[in-house]
Design a protein around this motif. Structure first.
Motif, short mmCIF file in Angstrom:
data_model
loop_
_atom_site.label_atom_id
_atom_site.label_comp_id
_atom_site.label_asym_id
_atom_site.label_seq_id
_atom_site.Cartn_x
_atom_site.Cartn_y
_atom_site.Cartn_z
N THR A 334 35.77 -40.90 -9.04
CA THR A 334 35.65 -40.81 -6.87
C THR A 334 34.12 -40.04 -7.00
OG1 THR A 334 36.96 -40.70 -6.61
CG2 THR A 334 37.15 -42.88 -7.60
N VAL A 335 33.07 -40.73 -6.13
CA VAL A 335 32.24 -39.40 -5.39
C VAL A 335 32.09 -39.64 -4.56
CG1 VAL A 335 30.59 -37.85 -5.60
CG2 VAL A 335 30.96 -39.24 -7.65
N SER A 336 32.50 -38.52 -3.15
CA SER A 336 32.27 -38.64 -1.76
C SER A 336 31.56 -38.08 -1.08
CB SER A 336 33.44 -38.89 -1.44
OG SER A 336 34.12 -37.74 -1.14
N GLY A 337 30.39 -38.15 -0.30
CA GLY A 337 29.70 -37.32 0.60
C GLY A 337 28.03 -37.24 0.30
N ASP A 338 27.87 -36.28 -0.01
CA ASP A 338 26.27 -36.18 -0.97
C ASP A 338 26.12 -36.44 -2.10
OD1 ASP A 338 23.12 -35.59 -0.40
OD2 ASP A 338 23.68 -33.85 -0.87
N PHE A 339 25.89 -38.24 -2.83
CA PHE A 339 25.76 -38.54 -3.65
C PHE A 339 24.24 -37.85 -4.59
CE2 PHE A 339 24.18 -42.01 -6.70
CZ PHE A 339 25.65 -41.95 -6.98
N SER A 340 23.27 -37.10 -3.90
CA SER A 340 22.00 -36.70 -4.14
C SER A 340 22.61 -35.45 -5.03
CB SER A 340 21.31 -36.39 -3.05
OG SER A 340 21.39 -34.74 -2.27
N GLU A 536 17.91 -48.49 -3.52
CA GLU A 536 18.75 -47.67 -5.04
C GLU A 536 19.92 -46.66 -4.70
OE1 GLU A 536 15.18 -47.50 -6.56
OE2 GLU A 536 14.06 -45.84 -5.01
N LYS A 537 19.87 -46.13 -3.07
CA LYS A 537 20.65 -44.99 -3.11
C LYS A 537 22.23 -45.26 -2.70
CE LYS A 537 16.71 -42.08 -2.44
NZ LYS A 537 15.64 -41.09 -1.16
N TRP A 538 21.60 -45.97 -1.39
CA TRP A 538 22.87 -46.76 -0.31
C TRP A 538 23.53 -47.11 -1.46
CZ3 TRP A 538 24.29 -51.56 -0.11
CH2 TRP A 538 26.35 -51.71 1.41
N TYR A 539 23.54 -48.52 -2.63
CA TYR A 539 24.24 -48.77 -3.03
C TYR A 539 25.33 -48.45 -4.10
CZ TYR A 539 26.65 -52.48 -5.91
OH TYR A 539 27.41 -53.70 -6.74
N PRO A 540 24.82 -47.21 -4.89
CA PRO A 540 25.57 -46.17 -5.93
C PRO A 540 26.11 -45.50 -4.85
CG PRO A 540 22.80 -46.44 -6.81
CD PRO A 540 22.88 -47.25 -5.18
N ALA A 541 25.96 -44.75 -4.16
CA ALA A 541 26.51 -44.48 -2.91
C ALA A 541 28.25 -45.05 -2.88
CB ALA A 541 25.96 -43.04 -2.26
N ARG A 542 27.71 -46.28 -2.65
CA ARG A 542 29.09 -46.80 -1.67
C ARG A 542 29.94 -47.06 -3.21
NH1 ARG A 542 29.96 -52.48 -1.29
NH2 ARG A 542 32.02 -52.54 -0.10
N MET A 543 29.57 -47.35 -4.04
CA MET A 543 30.08 -47.94 -5.25
C MET A 543 31.28 -47.03 -5.71
SD MET A 543 29.89 -51.04 -5.52
CE MET A 543 31.07 -51.35 -7.04
#
Length: 549
Positions: A334-340, A536-543
């Motif tokens: 899992t990843v949290s924080g800045d997904f960029s 396209e940025k929000w959804y992958p970061a949320r998942m």
């Protein structure tokens, strides 16, 4: 054609230099004009042979001319040297020369020379000896790796030695620094590029007897920059530079990963990547800045991006056993924080190629670029605008645009949606021209365009993915659940929008609200575009944070 490969590495078949030699041979066979069956390859792995050191007794010159008094495997080596057409000397650099076992073999070539002084000048020194056998026409290639960041300046003693007994300038060399990287599977993407170039060199050598200047220049290109390589090399020992104590494997791994950070990708934003190896309960931080990277083990920094992953998963990703995006989509980490940082991972940590392709594109061949959604959209946008203004003239303009799109976009690959769009727009334009009515064809156009998007959701690749997948690994993007799910949702959203557009366009025109319709049909797609860019940025970061619906 008889090829003799002499592997002088004490590691035997585990030799890094041998990987280069095998690539060279593979390329040589591909480039050779002889039938492959007429090429024989003999391998001598010196580490597994019995070759003693020369005694310096000169019995091979006086008592038994041409025959050494030591009865071991060297006599077989001499026979093969005499018989070979091409001799490949493969070895690592050991203390600025060849390994001791190979030096023994070289010393034991004494029986191949006559004892009498010769006046020939084919190398260095104040004298030489003629060969006992006819060695004219034999070709030699030296292939070697060393543990320094570059081979430059480290092979002077090797070259002088081979100059003496082979002759100056009559042999070819492939010397590569950073040799230990060829055994690191995590870096195979980069090292395989180099091996591919060595293969190209072998093919050129078979055809011309030389390696082209272009290929030779690539062979002299560093695998990694000096600072990156030396950081990885220092970390690989698994010993702290300050205390001398052994470091855990996951810390060594983290230091090597940090060494791969490309500071040239710095975008003005300092980052702190925190990695928590859940199976080991170890947490490390990598500070990424314009000056480079630094690893911290005490958690002193505030992370901007945090990865929670089993070490086994992250190391498997680095070895290429599973794709990072695929593993993330399956929530193996899992990843949290800045997904960029994850989106641009290859830019920051990828082993970017510094080796240009050695295969040349034939003349008059247009190199195709990745597909562009512009190819699909140009006909539709032209159709909706032009036909709405004047059905007959607009239809002719649209048909002209459809006819020129293949020429305008000729450098791009076409996908099925490009072809279907041009066909559909051409048919609808023809109908508008024949009937002189643009209302019904444009309305049907909205419906058809929406159905394209919706129907693509029933295939293995939604419409939008056909264009953007090249930014996410091409066909490999199909193995990325996050990427695919995001694009299925967006394709369904766009499809629904245009089906609804067809419905409300019909209703608004029937009710006489055409001015409102113009505003709605232009404003809503723009708003949908903003939504797409956000989603396209929000959804992958949320998942990626491990949250599900």
């Amino acid at each position: 054609m008889k090829i003799l490969l002499i592997n002088g590495s004490p590691k035997g078949k585990r030799s890094n230099s041998l990987k280069l030699a095998y690539s060279f041979i593979e390329g040589f066979k591909n480039g050779c004009t002889d039938d492959e069956e007429s090429i024989s390859i003999d391998e001598l792995h010196v580490a597994s042979m019995n070759i003693a050191a020369c005694k310096g007794c000169f019995a091979c010159w006086q008592k038994t001319p041409g025959i050494c008094c030591i009865k071991d495997d060297m006599q077989k080596v001499i026979e093969k040297l005499i018989d070979a057409d091409l001799i490949l000397w493969s070895f690592p650099l050991y203390y600025f020369n060849v390994p001791g076992i190979l030096k023994n073999l070289i010393d034991r070539q004494l029986p191949m020379s006559l004892p009498f002084m010769s006046s020939k000048q084919n190398g260095y020194g104040s004298g030489s000896h003629d060969s006992r056998y006819d060695m004219e026409g034999k070709r030699h290639v030296l292939i070697s790796t060393c543990g320094f960041y570059s081979a430059v300046g480290n092979y002077d003693s090797v070259l002088r030695m081979f100059d003496h007994f082979l002759g100056k300038g009559i042999y070819t060399t492939i010397f590569c620094g950073q040799g230990e990287l060829f055994r690191v599977k995590e870096l195979s993407a980069r090292t395989d590029e180099y091996l591919s170039t060595v293969k190209c060199a072998g093919s050129e050598y078979a055809m011309t007897g030389t390696i082209s200047e272009e290929t030779d220049a690539i062979l002299h290109t560093l695998l990694y920059s000096r600072d990156v390589f030396e950081k990885m090399a220092d970390a690989s020992w698994g010993i702290s530079k300050t205390t001398g104590e052994k470091e855990p494997d996951d810390l060594v791994f983290t230091r090597q990963m940090a060494a791969l950070y490309n500071k040239d990708a710095y975008d003005g934003k300092d980052r702190v990547l925190e990695i928590h190896f859940t199976d080991l309960d170890h947490t490390y931080q990598i500070q990424l800045s314009k000056t480079g990277s630094e690893v911290f083990t005490d958690g002193r920094l505030s992370p901007t991006t945090r990865i929670d992953t089993p070490f086994t998963v992250w190391s498997a990703i680095s070895r290429g056993e599973i794709g990072g995006a695929e593993a993330l989509g399956k929530q193996m980490y899992t990843v949290s924080g800045d997904f960029s940082l994850m989106i641009d991972w290859d830019k920051f940590f990828g082993s970017a190629s510094v080796v240009e392709k050695t295969e040349k594109t034939p003349q008059n061949t247009i190199e195709q670029k990745k597909p562009s959604m512009t190819t699909m959209l140009i006909p539709w946008i032209t159709f909706w605008i032009a036909v709405s203004i004047h059905p007959k003239v607009g239809a002719m303009i649209t048909l002209l645009v459809v006819a020129t799109v293949p020429f305008i976009m000729r450098k791009h690959k076409f996908v099925i949606w490009d072809q279907l769009s041009m066909a559909a727009v051409a048919i609808l334009s023809a109908a508008a021209n024949i009937t002189g009515n643009g209302v019904l064809p444009t309305n049907i156009g909205y419906l058809v365009f929406g159905l394209f998007w919706l129907l693509s959701c029933l295939t293995k690749e939604p419409l939008c993915a056909a264009y953007v997948k090249y930014n996410y690994g091409g066909e490999n993007a199909h193995q990325n659940p996050l990427f695919m799910k995001t694009n299925y949702i967006l394709a369904a959203a766009w499809g629904t929008l245009y089906v609804l557009t067809a419905i409300w366009t019909f209703l608004f025109k029937k009710a006489g609200f055409e001015n409102v319709l113009i505003l709605v049909n232009n404003l809503i797609p723009i708003l949908m575009g903003f939504f797409t860019a956000w989603f396209e940025k929000w959804y992958p970061a949320r998942m990626a944070r491990g949250k599900r619906k």
